[in-house]
Scaffold this active site. Structure first.
Site, PDB file in Angstrom:
ATOM      1  N   GLY A  36      52.958  17.729  60.301  1.00 23.11           N
ATOM      2  CA  GLY A  36      52.744  18.340  58.985  1.00 23.11           C
ATOM      3  C   GLY A  36      51.508  19.209  58.946  1.00 23.11           C
ATOM      4  O   GLY A  36      51.554  20.355  58.499  1.00 23.11           O
ATOM      5  N   ARG A  37      50.391  18.707  59.504  1.00 21.20           N
ATOM      6  CA  ARG A  37      49.130  19.450  59.424  1.00 21.20           C
ATOM      7  C   ARG A  37      49.099  20.638  60.385  1.00 21.20           C
ATOM      8  O   ARG A  37      48.132  21.377  60.431  1.00 21.20           O
ATOM      9  CB  ARG A  37      47.960  18.507  59.663  1.00 21.20           C
ATOM     10  CG  ARG A  37      48.068  17.694  60.928  1.00 21.20           C
ATOM     11  CD  ARG A  37      47.057  16.557  60.922  1.00 21.20           C
ATOM     12  NE  ARG A  37      47.213  15.683  62.091  1.00 21.20           N
ATOM     13  CZ  ARG A  37      48.045  14.644  62.124  1.00 21.20           C
ATOM     14  NH1 ARG A  37      48.795  14.350  61.067  1.00 21.20           N
ATOM     15  NH2 ARG A  37      48.157  13.886  63.215  1.00 21.20           N
ATOM     16  N   LYS A  96      58.935  17.276  55.290  1.00 28.18           N
ATOM     17  CA  LYS A  96      59.520  16.989  56.608  1.00 28.18           C
ATOM     18  C   LYS A  96      60.445  15.773  56.512  1.00 28.18           C
ATOM     19  O   LYS A  96      61.561  15.792  56.975  1.00 28.18           O
ATOM     20  CB  LYS A  96      58.402  16.722  57.613  1.00 28.18           C
ATOM     21  CG  LYS A  96      58.858  16.480  59.025  1.00 28.18           C
ATOM     22  CD  LYS A  96      57.665  16.401  59.948  1.00 28.18           C
ATOM     23  CE  LYS A  96      58.091  16.098  61.370  1.00 28.18           C
ATOM     24  NZ  LYS A  96      56.917  16.021  62.283  1.00 28.18           N
ATOM     25  N   LYS A 118      51.460   4.124  51.103  1.00 26.88           N
ATOM     26  CA  LYS A 118      52.672   4.595  50.423  1.00 26.88           C
ATOM     27  C   LYS A 118      53.585   3.420  50.080  1.00 26.88           C
ATOM     28  O   LYS A 118      54.136   3.330  48.985  1.00 26.88           O
ATOM     29  CB  LYS A 118      53.437   5.568  51.337  1.00 26.88           C
ATOM     30  CG  LYS A 118      52.724   6.884  51.625  1.00 26.88           C
ATOM     31  CD  LYS A 118      53.600   7.718  52.569  1.00 26.88           C
ATOM     32  CE  LYS A 118      52.929   9.015  52.946  1.00 26.88           C
ATOM     33  NZ  LYS A 118      53.741   9.813  53.910  1.00 26.88           N
ATOM     34  N   HIS A 151      23.579  26.356  45.911  1.00 28.39           N
ATOM     35  CA  HIS A 151      23.119  25.922  44.594  1.00 28.39           C
ATOM     36  C   HIS A 151      23.656  24.543  44.243  1.00 28.39           C
ATOM     37  O   HIS A 151      23.691  24.154  43.075  1.00 28.39           O
ATOM     38  CB  HIS A 151      23.543  26.957  43.541  1.00 28.39           C
ATOM     39  CG  HIS A 151      23.057  28.330  43.849  1.00 28.39           C
ATOM     40  ND1 HIS A 151      21.814  28.794  43.475  1.00 28.39           N
ATOM     41  CD2 HIS A 151      23.615  29.322  44.592  1.00 28.39           C
ATOM     42  CE1 HIS A 151      21.651  30.016  43.932  1.00 28.39           C
ATOM     43  NE2 HIS A 151      22.729  30.378  44.618  1.00 28.39           N
ATOM     44  N   GLU A 206      55.529  11.826  46.031  1.00 26.15           N
ATOM     45  CA  GLU A 206      55.038  12.877  45.128  1.00 26.15           C
ATOM     46  C   GLU A 206      56.011  14.061  45.099  1.00 26.15           C
ATOM     47  O   GLU A 206      56.373  14.568  44.037  1.00 26.15           O
ATOM     48  CB  GLU A 206      53.658  13.374  45.582  1.00 26.15           C
ATOM     49  CG  GLU A 206      52.552  12.325  45.579  1.00 26.15           C
ATOM     50  CD  GLU A 206      52.410  11.644  46.935  1.00 26.15           C
ATOM     51  OE1 GLU A 206      53.412  11.549  47.674  1.00 26.15           O
ATOM     52  OE2 GLU A 206      51.277  11.203  47.237  1.00 26.15           O
ATOM     53  N   GLU A 222      43.030  13.656  59.740  1.00 24.05           N
ATOM     54  CA  GLU A 222      44.325  12.990  59.922  1.00 24.05           C
ATOM     55  C   GLU A 222      44.697  12.975  61.418  1.00 24.05           C
ATOM     56  O   GLU A 222      45.448  12.108  61.866  1.00 24.05           O
ATOM     57  CB  GLU A 222      45.421  13.679  59.108  1.00 24.05           C
ATOM     58  CG  GLU A 222      46.679  12.840  58.976  1.00 24.05           C
ATOM     59  CD  GLU A 222      47.624  13.325  57.889  1.00 24.05           C
ATOM     60  OE1 GLU A 222      48.440  14.230  58.164  1.00 24.05           O
ATOM     61  OE2 GLU A 222      47.555  12.810  56.763  1.00 24.05           O
TER      62      GLU A 222
HETATM   63  O1  F6P Z   1      49.650  12.472  54.632  1.00 26.77           O
HETATM   64  C1  F6P Z   1      50.704  11.918  55.333  1.00 26.77           C
HETATM   65  C2  F6P Z   1      51.767  12.959  55.533  1.00 26.77           C
HETATM   66  O2  F6P Z   1      52.803  12.422  56.294  1.00 26.77           O
HETATM   67  C3  F6P Z   1      51.216  14.231  56.183  1.00 26.77           C
HETATM   68  O3  F6P Z   1      51.075  14.120  57.569  1.00 26.77           O
HETATM   69  C4  F6P Z   1      52.251  15.221  55.744  1.00 26.77           C
HETATM   70  O4  F6P Z   1      51.815  16.548  55.895  1.00 26.77           O
HETATM   71  C5  F6P Z   1      52.436  14.821  54.270  1.00 26.77           C
HETATM   72  O5  F6P Z   1      52.295  13.393  54.279  1.00 26.77           O
HETATM   73  C6  F6P Z   1      53.740  15.238  53.645  1.00 26.77           C
HETATM   74  O6  F6P Z   1      54.798  14.687  54.391  1.00 26.77           O
HETATM   75  P1  F6P Z   1      56.290  15.327  54.184  1.00 26.77           P
HETATM   76  O7  F6P Z   1      56.190  16.748  54.690  1.00 26.77           O
HETATM   77  O8  F6P Z   1      57.180  14.466  54.998  1.00 26.77           O
HETATM   78  O9  F6P Z   1      56.596  15.297  52.720  1.00 26.77           O
END
Ligand code: F6P
Length: 537
Positions: A270-271, A206, A502, A387, A212, A356
């Site tokens: 995002g979630r 987003k 971050k 188990h 990452e 979150e």
């Molecule tokens: O974990 C924090 C967060 O902002 C989530 O809400 C989101 O889904 C994820 O990192 C990835 O964010 P982006 O889609 O901006 O890479």
């Protein structure tokens, strides 16, 4: 909309008094008192999902007090505000539109233009999916696309990962990979298995700044260019790289062709984003028609949540029962236990969705919260969990409400005996957790073998795990979690807590890159860890 501290309501006091009464009885007695308890405390949703909440430590008064609590907090105004597109994501000054992405025929939003954006995105998802699946979209060397690599993390991975695994039996021939972690092991494992000329990389972010995702995307791009031995140009990249983002300029600067950029609306968290352009890998994997069925199921549950009176509203009732446990019985966690191997990522998905959203400690008035907010969500598939951690569920010292999830039909009709055993275990576990050993003789003979019971659970029984029913289930949890946030007087749609880590990671990364021998500008632990790492450089 009111920002009520729930502990200041009359209902909260009534529930505290009611708790003393409920502590004197147990599930065995509650079922003895009412032979129709299952009927009175379950909802069969269109014969597609049975929600059996009878094995909870509740009676009709409990439900009534909880409903009164919801009413005292003015819940209905928040539900209306969500569906009408008001800015309920207050700290980010945004409306929240995930329900609109699948309700694009309800026209509840006041700003109708949003539906044009939603339908534009859906059309792009459909066109790309059909062109790839029907081999109309070829790689730069005219090879078929065989591999889809979703590069994203958090909500930019978990939704598609969970859905495509749960709907594995609906998948087509495309190989689907998920690249999320910054740990290069994941990247290495993927590039071992794919040929660049047969691969489509979807960069899902987003913000298009997540460390990452951008690091992985850059590494993949470098690997791609190195492997194809052809002078790279935008046309070649345009056949193998797509971006899903709200940050169009950043995607263009990365080298993504403008026509390959699918917008991700800023009002989609995002979630909550699998229903939007983030769901492209779902549509590629199971086909657009099945993706649409997923949305239709979610739309159906949304309508139930929006229109159904509270006493028959399943997301609301289950939200209230969760609050009953976490804020009155002081439970710390909730276990999600799908009796379905393909639902293995569902607990992980719900971890982000719930924790979150509601893992907050400042209320909507800016005050420090002195009550419980999000439970810790954890879990694993059954029967495997039996188990590993079920011993604690049965005989441990903690009260852990569980959601047991299963489906009547498995994805194929073969191995019926296996499915019978799976479902027998699914039912047996909720029974033994609720009632323990019926035989008191065991208590006298060997107390170590005795299970006291009175452990609550919800049994969620799908007719079949298909796109439509999975959409119903996910929407049920999204709306349950939203309802919990309303009553707990918190903002459920921001996530400021993850921003600090971050930033600090990037500062420490610079320390690694500096040619200074020793770092001493932090606390002794951080200094020690950095210097230990640098000592091996
Ligand atoms: O974990 C924090 C967060 O902002 C989530 O809400 C989101 O889904 C994820 O990192 C990835 O964010 P982006 O889609 O901006 O890479």
């Amino acid at each position: 909309m009111k920002n009520i501290n729930p502990t200041k309501t009359i209902s909260w006091k009534n529930l505290q008094n009611h708790l003393q009464e409920m502590k004197k009885i147990n599930l065995y007695h509650l079922f003895k008192q009412d032979k129709n308890r299952f009927t009175n405390f379950s909802i069969n949703f269109e014969n597609k999902i049975l929600f059996d909440y009878s094995k909870n430590i509740i009676n009709k008064n409990t439900i009534q007090y909880l409903i009164n609590l919801a009413k005292e907090t003015g819940y209905i105004d928040f539900i209306n505000a969500l569906f009408y597109g008001e800015k309920i994501n207050v700290t980010e000054n945004r409306s929240v539109l995930h329900t609109a992405t699948r309700n694009n025929n309800n026209y509840l939003l006041k700003n109708k233009k949003i539906y044009d954006d939603i339908n534009f995105i859906l059309q792009k998802i459909k066109n790309i999916s059909n062109n790839i699946i029907l081999n109309k979209w070829k790689g730069y060397s005219n090879k078929k696309i065989k591999n889809i690599i979703n590069i994203g993390i958090g909500g930019s991975e978990l939704g598609p990962l969970m859905v495509t695994e749960a709907l594995k039996s609906y998948k087509n021939k495309l190989n689907l990979f998920f690249l999320s972690n910054i740990d290069s092991e994941q990247l290495i494992n993927i590039i071992k298995k794919i040929k660049p000329e047969e691969s489509l990389f979807i960069i899902v972010s987003k913000t298009f700044t997540t460390q990452e995702t951008i690091t992985n995307a850059l590494s993949i791009k470098k690997w791609f260019i190195k492997k194809i031995f052809t002078k790279i140009n935008r046309n070649i990249l345009s056949k193998h790289f797509i971006a899903v983002t709200n940050n169009i300029n950043a995607a263009i600067n990365f080298g993504i062709d403008k026509k390959n950029i699918l917008p991700l609306l800023s009002e989609i968290g995002g979630r909550f984003s699998l229903w939007s352009s983030v769901g492209l890998s779902i549509s590629l994997s199971i086909g657009f028609n099945n993706f649409q069925k997923l949305l239709n199921g979610a739309n159906k549950m949304d309508n139930h949540f929006f229109y159904t009176p509270i006493n028959h509203n399943i997301p609301i009732i289950m939200a209230l029962i969760s609050i009953w446990y976490s804020n009155f019985w002081n439970t710390e966690t909730e276990a999600i236990i799908p009796y379905s191997n393909n639902m293995c990522f569902f607990p992980k998905y719900l971890q982000q969705l719930c924790m979150e959203s509601n893992g907050k400690s400042i209320d909507r008035n800016g005050n420090k919260i002195k009550y419980q907010t999000s439970p810790i969500i954890w879990g694993d598939i059954g029967t495997n969990g039996q188990h590993s951690f079920f011993q604690m569920l049965h005989q441990g010292t903690k009260l852990i409400p569980c959601d047991f999830i299963a489906s009547v039909n498995n994805s194929n009709d073969s191995f019926k005996e296996h499915h019978n055993k799976l479902i027998a275990n699914y039912i047996a576990q909720t029974k033994t957790l609720a009632f323990g050993n019926a035989n008191k003789y065991i208590l006298q003979k060997n107390i170590y073998k005795y299970c006291f019971g009175n452990h609550p659970s919800n049994s969620i029984f799908l007719k079949k795990i298909n796109p439509y029913n999975l959409g119903l289930l996910i929407s049920y949890y999204e709306n349950k979690i939203f309802m919990q946030g309303i009553i707990l007087n918190i903002f459920s749609f921001d996530q400021w807590g993850v921003e600090l880590g971050k930033k600090v990671a990037n500062i420490i990364l610079n320390d690694f890159n500096q040619n200074i021998k020793k770092v001493n500008k932090y606390d002794s632990s951080t200094n020690g860890l950095i210097n230990f790492y640098k000592s091996f450089y």
